[in-house]
Design a protein around this motif. Structure first.
Motif, mmCIF file in Angstrom:
data_model
loop_
_atom_site.group_PDB
_atom_site.id
_atom_site.type_symbol
_atom_site.label_atom_id
_atom_site.label_comp_id
_atom_site.label_asym_id
_atom_site.label_seq_id
_atom_site.Cartn_x
_atom_site.Cartn_y
_atom_site.Cartn_z
ATOM 1 N N PHE A 250 0.795 -1.236 -0.191
ATOM 2 C CA PHE A 250 0.137 -0.090 0.073
ATOM 3 C C PHE A 250 0.839 1.239 0.099
ATOM 4 N N PRO A 251 1.546 1.381 -1.239
ATOM 5 C CA PRO A 251 2.539 2.557 -1.142
ATOM 6 C C PRO A 251 1.866 3.892 -1.791
ATOM 7 N N THR A 252 0.815 4.415 -1.149
ATOM 8 C CA THR A 252 -0.162 5.491 -1.465
ATOM 9 C C THR A 252 0.410 6.664 -1.486
ATOM 10 N N LEU A 271 -2.743 -10.034 7.358
ATOM 11 C CA LEU A 271 -1.605 -9.850 6.399
ATOM 12 C C LEU A 271 -0.806 -8.412 6.987
ATOM 13 N N PRO A 272 0.451 -8.467 7.245
ATOM 14 C CA PRO A 272 1.082 -7.484 7.339
ATOM 15 C C PRO A 272 1.049 -6.541 6.211
ATOM 16 N N VAL A 273 1.227 -5.087 6.390
ATOM 17 C CA VAL A 273 1.186 -4.265 5.122
ATOM 18 C C VAL A 273 2.652 -3.338 5.086
ATOM 19 N N ILE A 274 2.997 -3.482 3.831
ATOM 20 C CA ILE A 274 3.997 -2.689 3.528
ATOM 21 C C ILE A 274 3.440 -1.582 3.016
ATOM 22 N N ALA A 275 3.710 -0.396 3.590
ATOM 23 C CA ALA A 275 2.977 1.008 3.395
ATOM 24 C C ALA A 275 3.779 2.185 3.416
ATOM 25 N N SER A 276 3.393 3.264 2.718
ATOM 26 C CA SER A 276 4.151 4.352 2.595
ATOM 27 C C SER A 276 3.916 5.311 3.937
ATOM 28 N N ASN A 277 4.754 6.216 4.191
ATOM 29 C CA ASN A 277 4.444 6.845 5.445
ATOM 30 C C ASN A 277 3.813 8.185 4.957
ATOM 31 N N TRP A 278 2.415 8.084 4.899
ATOM 32 C CA TRP A 278 1.651 8.989 4.260
ATOM 33 C C TRP A 278 0.330 8.880 4.930
ATOM 34 N N ILE A 294 7.619 2.484 4.471
ATOM 35 C CA ILE A 294 8.744 3.061 3.669
ATOM 36 C C ILE A 294 8.532 4.775 3.499
ATOM 37 N N PRO A 295 9.570 5.023 2.961
ATOM 38 C CA PRO A 295 9.472 6.810 2.521
ATOM 39 C C PRO A 295 8.130 6.611 1.386
ATOM 40 N N VAL A 296 7.602 7.693 1.255
ATOM 41 C CA VAL A 296 6.808 7.974 0.149
ATOM 42 C C VAL A 296 7.527 8.164 -1.263
ATOM 43 N N HIS A 297 6.824 7.653 -2.260
ATOM 44 C CA HIS A 297 7.525 7.888 -3.681
ATOM 45 C C HIS A 297 9.065 7.269 -3.743
ATOM 46 N N ASP A 298 9.207 6.089 -2.974
ATOM 47 C CA ASP A 298 10.396 5.491 -2.962
ATOM 48 C C ASP A 298 10.417 3.991 -3.473
ATOM 49 N N VAL A 299 10.538 3.729 -4.703
ATOM 50 C CA VAL A 299 10.497 2.409 -5.259
ATOM 51 C C VAL A 299 11.298 1.522 -5.004
ATOM 52 N N SER A 300 12.714 2.027 -4.632
ATOM 53 C CA SER A 300 13.833 1.204 -4.190
ATOM 54 C C SER A 300 13.352 0.679 -2.991
ATOM 55 N N ALA A 301 12.722 1.575 -1.771
ATOM 56 C CA ALA A 301 12.526 0.997 -0.368
ATOM 57 C C ALA A 301 11.499 -0.043 -0.662
ATOM 58 N N LEU A 302 10.654 0.107 -1.669
ATOM 59 C CA LEU A 302 9.541 -0.705 -1.528
ATOM 60 C C LEU A 302 10.013 -2.144 -2.135
ATOM 61 N N ALA A 303 11.021 -1.900 -2.943
ATOM 62 C CA ALA A 303 11.475 -3.065 -3.515
ATOM 63 C C ALA A 303 12.377 -4.055 -2.480
ATOM 64 N N GLU A 304 13.159 -3.012 -1.757
ATOM 65 C CA GLU A 304 13.928 -3.767 -0.703
ATOM 66 C C GLU A 304 12.949 -4.420 0.371
ATOM 67 N N ALA A 305 11.879 -3.750 0.713
ATOM 68 C CA ALA A 305 11.124 -4.086 1.782
ATOM 69 C C ALA A 305 10.242 -5.731 1.235
ATOM 70 N N MET A 306 10.104 -5.625 0.043
ATOM 71 C CA MET A 306 9.486 -6.731 -0.804
ATOM 72 C C MET A 306 10.784 -7.923 -0.663
ATOM 73 N N LYS A 307 11.949 -7.401 -1.001
ATOM 74 C CA LYS A 307 12.829 -8.601 -1.095
ATOM 75 C C LYS A 307 13.271 -9.105 0.473
ATOM 76 N N ASN A 308 13.120 -8.128 1.424
ATOM 77 C CA ASN A 308 13.252 -8.828 2.824
ATOM 78 C C ASN A 308 12.144 -9.850 3.250
ATOM 79 N N VAL A 309 10.873 -9.548 2.638
ATOM 80 C CA VAL A 309 9.878 -10.410 2.790
ATOM 81 C C VAL A 309 10.231 -11.833 2.203
ATOM 82 N N ILE A 310 10.588 -11.733 0.864
ATOM 83 C CA ILE A 310 10.962 -12.980 0.009
ATOM 84 C C ILE A 310 12.258 -13.804 0.612
ATOM 85 N N SER A 311 13.144 -13.101 1.194
ATOM 86 C CA SER A 311 14.350 -13.610 1.463
ATOM 87 C C SER A 311 14.124 -14.409 2.876
ATOM 88 N N GLY A 312 12.941 -13.963 3.690
ATOM 89 C CA GLY A 312 12.840 -14.550 5.002
ATOM 90 C C GLY A 312 13.377 -13.713 6.099
#
Length: 348
Positions: A250-252, A271-278, A294-312
């Protein structure tokens, strides 16, 4: 004894789909109030084919039932128009309650884009977060109070183990760029380009007409991202489907975002939520407890948060338990009570 009457005005899409957060909230809120009062008259401001019927219904009720309590649950633009009508009919403000939809009302008042004199004499202005209450108090309001968003929670899906691959991410809201959908797609592409493929992203919701062509173009040949249509959460199987995912995204950055009910839905489903600080996202999400901010408008931070979920690296099983436990705070039956309605003087 005189009957307690409430005229409930807001977007309800009566007879149609409850396909956005405002409509779902108003449907639930009017039903919750109806449990405690004698008569609730619903005025649906969204039902365009019947708009003249509802306008006439509103005018007749305002003229003949002047002891009614008025509950407006709408955006500032709609509330402004309604208050003009009530002023023409010489309705006094101490019978009027404004249940604010969205997160912009306080800012609009501060910027002078909404005429504050219309709202100063209302019996109560009900907002979803302490930050908006503070904005109103700075502008001279003494009639505001905070109530969180809420949901009818009569079912909690059984939590599933969340470490199986592929990791399943989900987005569920209005589908448009301002809700962060492009950021989700870009983050997914970034992960694939870095060699990470053991995940999927499913997108649910009503697509903004101006965005439909762009959305389908961006995901046309994407094996990891798919648009899945609607997911209705007014039945158990809707929540069971939501609970089959691992994490909500939810990176709104939508200007009208208030206290997002969809985050409560995610918590209900565990479900945990990965969301923007908005806006009010951080009122619900405790970072690294029931989600990740994650910070607003930050695709890299979103990808990193998703990566951390995938990796465990991120413990989403613990977050899942915390999320579902947190959900019960927002059950409508724990929020809209006889005591609350007496305090508000909606009932005696």
């Amino acid at each position: 004894m005189a009957k307690t009457r409430v005229i409930f005005i807001g977007s309800q899409n009566l007879g149609g789909l409850l396909d956005d957060g405002e409509t779902m909230k108003n449907h639930m809120l009017s039903n919750a109030i109806e449990k405690h009062v004698d008569i609730v008259t619903r005025i649906d401001v969204r039902n365009r084919p019947k708009r003249y019927y509802y306008l006439l219904k509103l005018l007749l009720n305002l003229l003949f039932f002047r002891d009614s309590k008025i509950v407006m649950s709408s955006s500032p633009m709609v509330a402004d128009s309604l208050l003009k009508v009530m002023k023409m009919l010489k309705w006094i403000g101490n019978n009027i309650y404004y249940w604010v939809i969205g997160g912009t009302f306080g800012k609009l008042i501060q910027e002078g884009k909404v005429e504050k004199t219309k709202y100063l004499d209302l019996h109560k202005i009900i907002v979803e977060g302490v930050s908006m209450k503070a904005q109103l108090e700075e502008a001279g309001f003494q009639n505001s109070m905070v109530l969180p968003n809420m949901k009818t929670i009569d079912y909690l899906p059984v939590l599933k183990e969340k470490n199986k691959k592929p990791i399943k991410f989900v987005f569920l809201s209005r589908v448009m760029p301002q809700k962060g959908v492009n950021y989700i797609i870009d983050a997914a592409h970034s992960l694939v380009e870095s060699g990470i493929n053991d995940f999927i992203v499913d997108i649910y919701g009503r697509i903004d007409p101006s965005y439909e062509t762009e959305l389908h173009s961006k995901i046309k040949e994407d094996k990891n991202v798919e648009y899945k249509g609607f997911l209705m959460l007014n039945e158990k199987n809707g929540y069971d489907t939501l609970a089959s995912y691992d994490v909500m995204l939810f990176p709104t950055y939508w200007h009208g975002e208030g206290f997002p009910g969809i985050i409560i839905d995610a918590f209900v489903a565990g479900l945990p939520v990965i969301a923007s600080n908005w806006n009010l996202n951080t009122s619900l999400i405790k970072d690294n407890s029931n989600g990740v901010i994650i910070p607003v408008h930050d695709v890299s931070a979103l990808a990193e948060a998703m990566k951390n979920v995938i990796s465990g690296k991120t413990n989403i099983n613990l977050m899942s338990k915390n999320a579902q436990k947190e959900a019960m705070r927002y059950d409508v039956n724990n929020v809209i009570t006889n005591d609350l309605l007496r305090d508000l003087e909606i009932i005696n």
